[in-house]
Design a protein around this motif. Structure first.
Motif, PDB file in Angstrom:
ATOM      1  N   MET A   1       0.922  -1.148  -0.159  1.00 20.07           N
ATOM      2  CA  MET A   1       0.036   0.111   0.138  1.00 20.07           C
ATOM      3  C   MET A   1       0.867   1.516   0.013  1.00 20.07           C
ATOM      4  O   MET A   1       0.703   2.047   0.045  1.00 20.07           O
ATOM      5  N   GLU A   2       1.740   0.637   1.044  1.00 17.91           N
ATOM      6  CA  GLU A   2       2.927   2.202   0.775  1.00 17.91           C
ATOM      7  C   GLU A   2       3.432   2.746  -0.835  1.00 17.91           C
ATOM      8  O   GLU A   2       3.666   1.963  -1.658  1.00 17.91           O
ATOM      9  N   GLY A   3       3.406   4.186  -0.770  1.00 15.89           N
ATOM     10  CA  GLY A   3       3.867   4.254  -2.258  1.00 15.89           C
ATOM     11  C   GLY A   3       3.157   4.318  -3.920  1.00 15.89           C
ATOM     12  O   GLY A   3       3.649   5.079  -4.796  1.00 15.89           O
ATOM     13  N   LYS A   4       1.955   3.371  -3.508  1.00 20.50           N
ATOM     14  CA  LYS A   4       0.929   3.717  -4.890  1.00 20.50           C
ATOM     15  C   LYS A   4       0.836   4.843  -4.647  1.00 20.50           C
ATOM     16  O   LYS A   4      -0.049   5.881  -3.911  1.00 20.50           O
ATOM     17  N   PRO A   5       0.329   5.009  -6.367  1.00 22.36           N
ATOM     18  CA  PRO A   5      -0.739   6.359  -6.485  1.00 22.36           C
ATOM     19  C   PRO A   5      -2.587   5.906  -6.181  1.00 22.36           C
ATOM     20  O   PRO A   5      -2.237   5.271  -5.630  1.00 22.36           O
ATOM     21  N   LEU A   6      -2.506   7.155  -5.299  1.00 20.69           N
ATOM     22  CA  LEU A   6      -3.650   7.067  -4.841  1.00 20.69           C
ATOM     23  C   LEU A   6      -4.854   6.871  -6.293  1.00 20.69           C
ATOM     24  O   LEU A   6      -5.878   6.541  -5.825  1.00 20.69           O
ATOM     25  N   ALA A   7      -4.464   7.336  -7.674  1.00 20.36           N
ATOM     26  CA  ALA A   7      -5.826   6.440  -8.598  1.00 20.36           C
ATOM     27  C   ALA A   7      -5.473   4.556  -8.396  1.00 20.36           C
ATOM     28  O   ALA A   7      -6.682   4.378  -8.391  1.00 20.36           O
ATOM     29  N   GLU A   8      -4.076   3.895  -8.044  1.00 15.81           N
ATOM     30  CA  GLU A   8      -4.227   3.149  -7.848  1.00 15.81           C
ATOM     31  C   GLU A   8      -5.038   2.109  -6.829  1.00 15.81           C
ATOM     32  O   GLU A   8      -5.178   0.938  -7.055  1.00 15.81           O
ATOM     33  N   LEU A   9      -5.214   3.111  -5.575  1.00 18.87           N
ATOM     34  CA  LEU A   9      -5.592   2.417  -4.258  1.00 18.87           C
ATOM     35  C   LEU A   9      -6.872   2.532  -4.472  1.00 18.87           C
ATOM     36  O   LEU A   9      -7.690   2.225  -4.178  1.00 18.87           O
ATOM     37  N   LEU A  10      -7.658   3.751  -4.832  1.00 16.88           N
ATOM     38  CA  LEU A  10      -8.821   3.646  -5.421  1.00 16.88           C
ATOM     39  C   LEU A  10      -9.424   2.732  -6.141  1.00 16.88           C
ATOM     40  O   LEU A  10     -10.589   2.762  -5.896  1.00 16.88           O
ATOM     41  N   SER A  11      -8.653   2.229  -7.623  1.00 12.91           N
ATOM     42  CA  SER A  11      -9.059   1.523  -8.280  1.00 12.91           C
ATOM     43  C   SER A  11      -9.255   0.573  -7.721  1.00 12.91           C
ATOM     44  O   SER A  11     -10.190  -0.898  -7.741  1.00 12.91           O
ATOM     45  N   SER A  12      -8.019  -0.257  -6.891  1.00 16.29           N
ATOM     46  CA  SER A  12      -7.973  -1.511  -5.800  1.00 16.29           C
ATOM     47  C   SER A  12      -9.420  -1.685  -4.297  1.00 16.29           C
ATOM     48  O   SER A  12      -9.708  -2.058  -4.469  1.00 16.29           O
ATOM     49  N   PHE A  13      -9.907  -0.232  -4.186  1.00 21.47           N
ATOM     50  CA  PHE A  13     -10.927  -0.344  -3.427  1.00 21.47           C
ATOM     51  C   PHE A  13     -11.779  -0.486  -3.647  1.00 21.47           C
ATOM     52  O   PHE A  13     -13.171  -1.939  -3.773  1.00 21.47           O
ATOM     53  N   ARG A  14     -12.250  -0.439  -5.013  1.00 26.32           N
ATOM     54  CA  ARG A  14     -13.403  -0.467  -6.140  1.00 26.32           C
ATOM     55  C   ARG A  14     -13.596  -2.336  -6.170  1.00 26.32           C
ATOM     56  O   ARG A  14     -15.073  -2.444  -6.037  1.00 26.32           O
ATOM     57  N   ALA A  15     -12.252  -2.712  -6.668  1.00 27.87           N
ATOM     58  CA  ALA A  15     -12.262  -3.564  -6.946  1.00 27.87           C
ATOM     59  C   ALA A  15     -12.833  -4.643  -5.916  1.00 27.87           C
ATOM     60  O   ALA A  15     -13.475  -6.086  -5.646  1.00 27.87           O
ATOM     61  N   ASN A  16     -12.285  -4.104  -4.502  1.00 30.65           N
ATOM     62  CA  ASN A  16     -12.325  -5.302  -3.562  1.00 30.65           C
ATOM     63  C   ASN A  16     -14.329  -5.793  -2.864  1.00 30.65           C
ATOM     64  O   ASN A  16     -14.131  -6.618  -2.657  1.00 30.65           O
ATOM     65  N   VAL A  17     -14.495  -4.204  -3.235  1.00 28.33           N
ATOM     66  CA  VAL A  17     -15.675  -3.828  -2.077  1.00 28.33           C
ATOM     67  C   VAL A  17     -16.627  -4.426  -3.257  1.00 28.33           C
ATOM     68  O   VAL A  17     -17.544  -5.493  -3.365  1.00 28.33           O
TER      69      VAL A  17
ATOM     70  N   PRO B   1     -14.625  11.628  13.714  1.00 27.19           N
ATOM     71  CA  PRO B   1     -13.225  11.005  13.213  1.00 27.19           C
ATOM     72  C   PRO B   1     -13.338  11.670  11.646  1.00 27.19           C
ATOM     73  O   PRO B   1     -14.542  11.789  10.728  1.00 27.19           O
ATOM     74  N   GLU B   2     -12.083  12.019  10.770  1.00 26.81           N
ATOM     75  CA  GLU B   2     -12.353  12.209   9.326  1.00 26.81           C
ATOM     76  C   GLU B   2     -11.525  11.058   8.823  1.00 26.81           C
ATOM     77  O   GLU B   2     -10.332  10.825   9.179  1.00 26.81           O
ATOM     78  N   PRO B   3     -11.304   9.593   8.327  1.00 24.87           N
ATOM     79  CA  PRO B   3     -12.777  10.218   7.231  1.00 24.87           C
ATOM     80  C   PRO B   3     -14.091  10.559   8.494  1.00 24.87           C
ATOM     81  O   PRO B   3     -14.020   9.220   9.081  1.00 24.87           O
ATOM     82  N   PHE B   4     -15.157  10.269   7.854  1.00 26.76           N
ATOM     83  CA  PHE B   4     -17.040  10.106   8.657  1.00 26.76           C
ATOM     84  C   PHE B   4     -17.750  10.372   7.759  1.00 26.76           C
ATOM     85  O   PHE B   4     -18.497  11.046   6.262  1.00 26.76           O
ATOM     86  N   LEU B   5     -18.309   8.873   7.741  1.00 33.87           N
ATOM     87  CA  LEU B   5     -19.380   8.883   6.924  1.00 33.87           C
ATOM     88  C   LEU B   5     -21.195   7.847   7.599  1.00 33.87           C
ATOM     89  O   LEU B   5     -20.222   7.103   7.895  1.00 33.87           O
TER      90      LEU B   5
ATOM     91  N   MET C   1      -6.187   1.584   1.574  1.00 33.06           N
ATOM     92  CA  MET C   1      -5.774   2.612   1.754  1.00 33.06           C
ATOM     93  C   MET C   1      -6.300   3.061   3.283  1.00 33.06           C
ATOM     94  O   MET C   1      -6.882   2.268   3.915  1.00 33.06           O
ATOM     95  N   ARG C   2      -5.200   4.146   3.965  1.00 31.34           N
ATOM     96  CA  ARG C   2      -5.532   3.928   4.784  1.00 31.34           C
ATOM     97  C   ARG C   2      -7.117   5.240   5.346  1.00 31.34           C
ATOM     98  O   ARG C   2      -6.552   6.091   4.308  1.00 31.34           O
ATOM     99  N   PRO C   3      -7.019   5.556   6.253  1.00 28.42           N
ATOM    100  CA  PRO C   3      -7.811   6.817   6.215  1.00 28.42           C
ATOM    101  C   PRO C   3      -7.142   8.287   6.020  1.00 28.42           C
ATOM    102  O   PRO C   3      -7.528   9.478   4.996  1.00 28.42           O
ATOM    103  N   GLU C   4      -6.061   8.399   5.886  1.00 34.26           N
ATOM    104  CA  GLU C   4      -5.200   9.435   5.691  1.00 34.26           C
ATOM    105  C   GLU C   4      -5.439   9.460   3.927  1.00 34.26           C
ATOM    106  O   GLU C   4      -5.073  10.575   4.008  1.00 34.26           O
ATOM    107  N   GLN C   5      -5.218   8.689   3.353  1.00 32.60           N
ATOM    108  CA  GLN C   5      -5.356   8.701   2.138  1.00 32.60           C
ATOM    109  C   GLN C   5      -6.811   8.847   1.590  1.00 32.60           C
ATOM    110  O   GLN C   5      -6.490   9.084   0.231  1.00 32.60           O
ATOM    111  N   VAL C   6      -7.293   8.679   2.650  1.00 30.97           N
ATOM    112  CA  VAL C   6      -9.268   9.182   1.886  1.00 30.97           C
ATOM    113  C   VAL C   6      -9.235  10.758   1.685  1.00 30.97           C
ATOM    114  O   VAL C   6      -9.217  10.799   0.796  1.00 30.97           O
ATOM    115  N   ARG C   7      -8.880  11.189   3.320  1.00 32.21           N
ATOM    116  CA  ARG C   7      -8.421  12.682   3.415  1.00 32.21           C
ATOM    117  C   ARG C   7      -7.835  13.344   1.707  1.00 32.21           C
ATOM    118  O   ARG C   7      -8.439  14.274   1.868  1.00 32.21           O
ATOM    119  N   ALA C   8      -6.585  12.715   1.181  1.00 25.59           N
ATOM    120  CA  ALA C   8      -5.660  12.762   0.275  1.00 25.59           C
ATOM    121  C   ALA C   8      -6.625  12.945  -1.243  1.00 25.59           C
ATOM    122  O   ALA C   8      -6.388  13.569  -1.565  1.00 25.59           O
TER     123      ALA C   8
END
Length: 312
Positions: free
Chosen positions: A1-17, A140-144, A202-209
């Motif tokens: 997870m470290e060093g991955k571009p945000l776009a890649e993290l987002l794509s992985s997040f969607r695929a896992n869901v 907490p942030e993020p909060f949903l 991803m981590r919560p701070e990456q969601v904020r990013a």
């Protein structure tokens, strides 16, 4: 997870869901888009269609905390916000946080909660904080908040007021899965092994990013004008008692930006706006008289989308 571009993290997040919510790509995209845009989600559907699964998947996907609140008519505000309790050793009152203090909160059957409990949730959704005994505590942030309500069972419910409905960024109906997806669910699961958690992407701070990245997605003046004309058309429609609010128009822009980011683009298009329009505005449009209801509101919005010209 470290060093991955945000776009890649987002794509992985969607695929896992998608591994736990089969055949629901559009609903997943809209829920994730609302999440990274900072908007709450109202799920209006029958039991057993994946509402809890979606909420748990979003929280575990960001390695965040998840809490579930079962709304009932006797639920008190302090049951969800927390309260001050006496610490005998310190001889003072200390704050004991309630279930709202989590990254993802599932407010189950929210329309069964009494107005006082709903009002306590409203402050949390609007201000990302709670007030207890005149003291304010940040959440907490993020909060949903993902709230659910059954559109068919109305006995013993307290309908959400228009002001609270407006705090939800979008309303989704997951509906039943398609035949192939349901067949796969039946084959691969039983009541003791069904899972709705996923590996953390991803981590919560990456969601904020990511939320900062959403703000940087370009929205050209023609697209802003299109959003404004859609909102204005809902207010001028002869069958509408109350049209989309300015908050709804802002939510439509932010969700369109998030959908663009999810699609790998740095600019929002009219297609993003049309894709988000019904989920973002449907619960903010109130038809007149006997036509009141989500189906009537959706029909009005589809008509508005068909007559309001879209920029090229």
């Amino acid at each position: 997870m470290e060093g991955k571009p945000l776009a890649e993290l987002l794509s992985s997040f969607r695929a896992n869901v998608e591994t736990v919510l089969l055949g629901k790509r559009e609903s997943i995209d809209l829920a994730i888009a609302s999440f990274i845009a900072g908007g709450h989600v109202l799920l209006e559907d029958v039991p057993g269609t994946g509402k809890t699964t979606l909420a748990r998947a979003l929280s575990s996907g960001i390695s965040g905390t998840f809490r579930r609140i079962q709304f009932t008519s006797d639920l008190l505000p302090q049951d969800i916000t927390g309260m001050h309790i006496l610490d005998a050793d310190r001889k003072s009152f200390v704050f004991s946080p309630g279930p709202l203090f989590a990254n993802v909160v599932l407010a189950d059957e929210i329309n069964r909660g009494n107005p006082r409990a709903q009002s306590a949730l409203l402050e949390a959704m609007s201000e990302r904080q709670v007030t207890v005994d005149n003291r304010t505590y940040p959440l907490p942030e993020p909060f949903l908040v993902i709230a659910t309500q059954n559109p068919y069972e109305q006995h013993g419910t307290f309908p959400l007021p228009e002001s609270q409905l407006d705090r939800f960024n979008l309303r989704l109906r997951l509906s039943y899965p398609d035949r192939g997806s349901e067949r796969q669910l039946i084959r691969e699961n039983n009541l003791l092994t069904m899972r709705d958690g996923i590996p953390a992407s991803m981590r919560p701070e990456q969601v904020r990013a990511l939320r900062a990245e959403v703000d940087r997605v370009t929205v050209h003046d023609a697209v802003v004008d299109y959003i404004q004309r859609l909102a204005a058309a809902t207010r001028a429609h002869p069958a509408v008692r109350l049209g989309a609010s300015p908050r709804g128009a802002i939510g439509l822009k932010s969700t369109s930006q998030a959908l663009a980011l999810l699609s790998g683009r740095d600019h929002a298009t009219p297609g993003d706006v049309r894709r988000a329009a019904v989920p973002v505005l449907c619960h903010r449009v109130f038809p007149k008289g006997d036509a009141a209801g989500s189906e009537a509101a959706q029909a009005i919005l589809e008509e508005v989308l068909s007559v309001v010209p879209s920029p090229l």
